[in-house]
Structures are given as C-alpha cells and as structure tokens.
Scaffold this active site. Structure first.
Site, PDB file in Angstrom:
ATOM      1  N   GLY A   1       0.798  -1.215   0.000  1.00 61.44           N
ATOM      2  CA  GLY A   1       0.000   0.000   0.000  1.00 61.44           C
ATOM      3  C   GLY A   1       0.829   1.262   0.000  1.00 61.44           C
ATOM      4  O   GLY A   1       0.374   2.311  -0.444  1.00 61.44           O
ATOM      5  N   MET A   2       2.076   1.203   0.514  1.00 65.72           N
ATOM      6  CA  MET A   2       2.851   2.417   0.693  1.00 65.72           C
ATOM      7  C   MET A   2       4.108   2.477  -0.167  1.00 65.72           C
ATOM      8  O   MET A   2       4.611   3.567  -0.425  1.00 65.72           O
ATOM      9  CB  MET A   2       3.261   2.561   2.169  1.00 65.72           C
ATOM     10  CG  MET A   2       2.086   2.638   3.117  1.00 65.72           C
ATOM     11  SD  MET A   2       1.078   4.100   2.871  1.00 65.72           S
ATOM     12  CE  MET A   2       2.132   5.329   3.614  1.00 65.72           C
ATOM     13  N   GLY A   3       4.687   1.344  -0.582  1.00 64.55           N
ATOM     14  CA  GLY A   3       5.965   1.419  -1.272  1.00 64.55           C
ATOM     15  C   GLY A   3       6.183   0.307  -2.276  1.00 64.55           C
ATOM     16  O   GLY A   3       5.484  -0.701  -2.295  1.00 64.55           O
TER      17      GLY A   3
ATOM     18  N   ASP B   1       3.676  -2.359  12.922  1.00 59.74           N
ATOM     19  CA  ASP B   1       3.124  -3.182  11.836  1.00 59.74           C
ATOM     20  C   ASP B   1       3.867  -4.513  11.744  1.00 59.74           C
ATOM     21  O   ASP B   1       4.331  -4.914  10.683  1.00 59.74           O
ATOM     22  CB  ASP B   1       3.190  -2.438  10.505  1.00 59.74           C
ATOM     23  CG  ASP B   1       2.274  -3.062   9.442  1.00 59.74           C
ATOM     24  OD1 ASP B   1       1.373  -3.847   9.819  1.00 59.74           O
ATOM     25  OD2 ASP B   1       2.459  -2.775   8.247  1.00 59.74           O
TER      26      ASP B   1
ATOM     27  N   LYS C   1      13.875   1.014  -2.053  1.00 60.68           N
ATOM     28  CA  LYS C   1      12.441   1.198  -1.837  1.00 60.68           C
ATOM     29  C   LYS C   1      12.092   2.651  -2.089  1.00 60.68           C
ATOM     30  O   LYS C   1      12.796   3.560  -1.644  1.00 60.68           O
ATOM     31  CB  LYS C   1      12.064   0.824  -0.405  1.00 60.68           C
ATOM     32  CG  LYS C   1      10.597   1.100  -0.050  1.00 60.68           C
ATOM     33  CD  LYS C   1      10.322   0.724   1.404  1.00 60.68           C
ATOM     34  CE  LYS C   1       8.903   1.075   1.815  1.00 60.68           C
ATOM     35  NZ  LYS C   1       8.628   0.709   3.215  1.00 60.68           N
TER      36      LYS C   1
END
Length: 589
Positions: free
Chosen positions: A21-23, A128, A40
């Site tokens: 979702g982020m990277g 997380d 990343k």
C-alpha cells in the site's frame, strides 16, 4: 520504472521484488561497491515517509532488523537503500509450506522478540509486525523489515484513532481506537507466530472480510488453538487482551528461547478488564473509539442500520462523522469543512508543519459503481482499493456491505511539494474502517435545510425530451447516492447534473468561464476540450463555521455537464449545455 534503470548514477535496478500500500521494493546492484542492495520508494513520491523510515532505521543496528544504508534522490523521488536479503517473507513461507513446526516458529519468534526489545529500548514502536514484514532465510535467520509507519514513542500521539498496522495482526487496544505502544508490538508478534503455527491470523482467516476481523480484534476474540502445543503458553501470554498483562519483548525473547517460564500476568487497573468484557458482550466493543471520534450518541439502531454500511437511510449519513482531526494530528493541523462539495462529501484541510503547505482531503459517500474494479459481495465489506496516484492526488476507496462506497482523495494545495498525500489517505481510510466495523455511519446531527438542493432529485430536473435533444435518444438517468447526481449517456455522448456547495462563484477568479444568467439565476459557463459545463447558483447562504482566512459564505449550485467526444464546435457544445441548464433551472423549487 524498468529494470536496468540506474538510480542516482549508482544503483542499477535489477528486479522488482514487490509492492504494498505504501511502497515499491526493487533488488538493485550498487555499482560503486559491487554488492546487491534493496531499494524502496514511496508509491506517492512522499519523501517524508522515506526520510522517516531512514532516520528510524539508522538508529537500529541489530542482527534481526534489515540494515538501512542510505537514502538517495533521483529526479523527484527519494529512495531508501537497505541490505538485500535473499529470503522469503514469513507470509510467503506460510502460504507455500503451510503451518510450520513449533521449533522453527520458536527460533523465528525469539529473533523477532529480540529485535523488538532493541527497538523498544530506543523508544521506537514498529506498529506493523506481521508475517509480510518478516524475512526468513533458508537457514532460519529472521529479520524484521518495513519501518515505514514506525514511530519514536516520545512523539507518538495518544488517542489519535488512526488505525496502524494490518487488521489480521492488530492488537485489541489499537482496534479499539488507541495508539500502538510497545505492548501492541508484542501482541502483533504473538499474532504473527500464531499464524505461523496455526496457518491463519488469530482473528480468523479473513474470508469474511476485514471488518469481521476488526470487530473480533476490538472484542479480543482470539481463535482457539488447534495445532499449538509447546508454544501454547507463551502465545497465550503474548495474545492477552489487556496490554498490561503481556510480557515485554525482552521477556518474550527468553520465553521463546526456552530460557525461562512465561512471566505471570500483571493485572491492569481495577475493573479495566471487567469493563472491556462487558462492553464486548454488549456489542459495543469500541467505546473508546466513539470517545476518540468526539461523536455524540446517535439514535437507537434501526432496521438496516448494520455495521459496514451507511445505514437504512444512506442519504442521511453524515460524511464528516467518519473524519477525525485527531487521526491526522501527526501530519499537522487539520480543519474539517462540512460545507464544500456534494452533500455526501466532507472536506478536511491539513496544514503541514514548518510551512510545508497544505493537503486537502475529500471524503465522498457514493452509490455502487456501474463497473466496479472487482465484483462486490452484498453483505460483506470489500478490501481497500488503492489506485495509482494521478495528477498528484492519492485515492483510497472502501466498498461497503450495502454496496455503497467511501472514497477518500488527498491532494496537495498551492505550492506544497513532497507532501504525504497517500499516508493521509491511508490514515483516513483506517479511521473509516474502525468506525464502520462497529456500526453504520451516524446520521447528521441537524437535517439539511428545507430549501436545500439536498431534497431535490437531480434526475427529475431534465425530461426525456431534454435528454433526447442532447443525446439523440431518450435514456433513463442513472441516479447516485441521495439523488444528488444523475447521468445519462448514449453513443459516447453524456449528460450529467449534480449538486455542489462552493464559495460564491460570481467573483471567484479560480472559477474559470464566462459569467452569464440562466433564467433568473447567476451562472458560469466554460468549455474544456469536448465538455462544456454550466454552474448555476441555487442559493446563497452563510454556514455556521468556516476555516479561518477563507471565504465566509457559500452557494449551493447546480452543475450541468455535456460531453460529446465527436463534437468539433465548442460553441455548439456550450449552446446545448446552456439549453440543458435552462431546462433544469425551470424545474428547481
């Protein structure tokens, strides 16, 4: 981005390893040192996220945490450079091999617990921990990765109601609306090891959707053990509902390594556990969440008012009830404006620290899509949709159990650069998920005024002959949520009528177009490409509160769009749009 591309004149991209979702993560070659590394970048170009992960990673030198080497800038993007580990994620291992032997799970768990103990000793909370963020080599070495949402504990805000972590592995107190602390990391470690032993999350398999898992998490209902034997006592301790009853990460390290017994339970404040159980039994497992959202209690549950829906009367749902300034406090100062856009829209403007600019987020309640990206399942909340960033705007969409949708779009304003638009959208969609997991969206505290367009059916503003004149055929209108938008289309031509609330458009230089009159009302008409739009003022009014420094008044407007991809004459295009607008105005109350 493609393989063989060189980043910052040093790192050659070799293979995309995956994205979330982020990277997006690539395996790359460091051309200067001749070694493999992992690169990343944020999906939305948010340099703030990469810098934050780099700063946190730079403070950790631990054999069971992926090492951060550097950050580099290439064009407008910043990349995080870390060690490359030829390994599979624990999630991939479980999917490919099924439940794992307890001895292997204990070795993996002891390594991860030791890594968390080192993080917690430095005041860092991962937030997380899950199988997808654990890398496991062929010899059983485990390393914790992805510090993208980790935070220094001393700057972590409490009571933020921002869902952090992944639903299947989230601690009960986080699902209940509280921020994640070290004890939440310990729970997520236990949930990760539970999945390795049992083959699925302690909140179930997820087949019933994330909202079912969220409700189970908030109530602390862990699935019974079926495979765990020797590890059952330590997993039970790690998965205790009360954070005060869990062992620390350091204690978990010794227990998983077999060096000592599971520490005895440390009871929390008197009555705390009893209150939590009573709340769960009563079906209100998120009392703290309601407090965090600063919502007033709504009316008793009505028929059709089910969790994961907009309620029995979707048009009465309050879109601003799903937003919380506390959830965005970590990004800056947020202000909610309920008087912009459609009646199913709420707008929040976040002013970033250090004069970095502003991000505006629109939360829209919409009806079902005619052509959804994936088929919805009635009665079940769908997964979060994460389309690519377009024109600097980041969208997250949540299909609901009643087939309606919540759509969140964040975009930078003015000269803001490198703003965390996707991080903000993720925070908001997490807030929405928490609220809807425990009930429908609340109704507006005050009904919209009787004179408002909110009580007008957009489809009723144009007759069949009006539509036939524009499209060449009589078509039925496709109504949206609340009847606040209606679409007609035939042979690539389209007509749309929708309602909005805006700053007064007559003297607004940002509203491009020619000032005209349609009937007895002020209007603005403008053509863009193959579309002509007419905005007609319905009513001028003054809302009770506005963002300081912005226009104090508002107008409800009717917007008529006519699009003809085959048309070549903009004047003719706008003449049709103006005729349609005049027909719509004639039927306004």
């Amino acid at each position: 981005m493609r393989a063989d591309h060189v980043i910052a004149d040093r790192y050659r991209l070799d293979e995309e390893l995956g994205e979330g979702g982020m990277g997006v993560v690539w395996c790359a070659t460091d051309l200067e040192l001749g070694r493999a590394v992992a690169l990343k970048r944020s999906r939305d170009g948010d340099t703030g996220q990469i810098r934050r992960e780099a700063r946190i990673g730079a403070g950790l030198l631990h054999q069971n945490v992926v090492t951060v080497f550097d950050t580099v800038v290439d064009g407008e993007e910043r990349w995080l450079v870390t060690e490359y580990l030829p390994a599979r994620s624990l999630e991939q291992v479980i999917e490919a091999d099924g439940p794992l032997p307890e001895d292997l799970v204990a070795r993996i768990g002891a390594q991860l617990a030791d890594a968390l103990a080192a993080m917690h000793a430095r005041g860092i909370v991962h937030r997380d921990v899950k199988p997808g963020n654990v890398l496991v080599t062929g010899d059983g070495t485990a390393k914790l990765t992805d510090l993208g949402i980790a935070r220094w504990a001393e700057v972590t805000r409490t009571g933020g109601a921002q869902l952090t972590g992944t639903v299947g592995y989230v601690a009960p107190e986080v699902a209940d609306g509280h921020d994640a602390g070290p004890a939440a990391d310990v729970f997520s470690l236990g949930a990760t090891l539970y999945a390795a032993v049992e083959g699925h999350s302690p909140w179930g398999t997820g087949e019933d959707g994330p909202f079912v898992q969220m409700r189970r998490a908030a109530a602390g209902r862990v699935d019974p053990f079926r495979r765990a034997d020797r590890l059952r006592p330590v997993l039970t301790a790690l998965l205790r509902v009360d954070p005060a009853g869990r062992p620390t990460a350091a204690e978990a390290t010794l227990a998983l390594a077999g060096g000592q017994e599971v520490p005895p339970r440390r009871p929390g404040p008197p009555g705390r556990r009893r209150r939590r159980l009573a709340a769960a039994a009563a079906g209100v497992g998120a009392i703290a969440l309601v407090t965090t959202f600063a919502l007033t209690a709504g009316p008793p549950e009505r028929d059709g008012d089910l969790p994961g829906t907009l309620g029995a009367d979707p048009a009465a749902a309050d879109p601003c009830a799903a937003l919380s300034t506390d959830a965005l406090a970590g990004f800056g100062e947020a202000f909610i404006d309920p008087e912009l856009g459609n009646f199913g829209t709420c707008v929040v403007t976040t002013t970033l620290p250090d004069e970095a600019g502003q991000v505006q987020t629109h939360l829209d309640l919409t009806g079902p899509l005619r052509y959804p990206p994936r088929p919805p399942t009635p009665g079940q909340v769908g997964g979060i949709e994460r389309p690519d960033v377009r024109d600097g705007a980041c969208t997250r969409a949540l299909p609901l159990a009643d087939l309606n949708r919540v759509v969140i779009t964040s975009r930078p304003l003015d000269d803001a650069e490198n703003t965390p638009v996707c991080a903000i959208s993720e925070a908001v969609v997490g807030t929405v998920a928490q609220m809807l997991a425990n009930g429908p969206l609340p109704h507006r505290a005050q009904p919209l005024p009787s004179w408002s367009l909110a009580h007008v059916d957009a489809c009723a503003l144009l007759s069949g002959s009006d539509v036939a004149t524009a499209l060449g055929s009589v078509e039925a209108g496709d109504a949206s949520l609340g009847g606040w938008q209606c679409d007609w289309d035939h042979d690539r031509r389209t007509v749309r009528v929708h309602f909005s609330r805006e700053w007064p458009i007559e003297d607004d230089a940002d509203v491009v177009g020619t000032r005209i009159r349609v009937g007895d009302r002020d209007a603005v008409i403008a053509a863009t490409g193959k579309t002509c739009q007419v905005q007609v003022v319905h009513r001028f009014y003054t809302p009770p509160s506005v963002l300081h420094g912005t226009e104090e008044d508002r107008e409800e407007i009717v917007v008529v769009d006519f699009k003809d991809p085959g048309g070549t004459d903009q004047a003719a295009l706008c003449e049709t749009a103006r005729t349609l607008a005049a027909a719509a105005v004639a039927r306004l109350p």
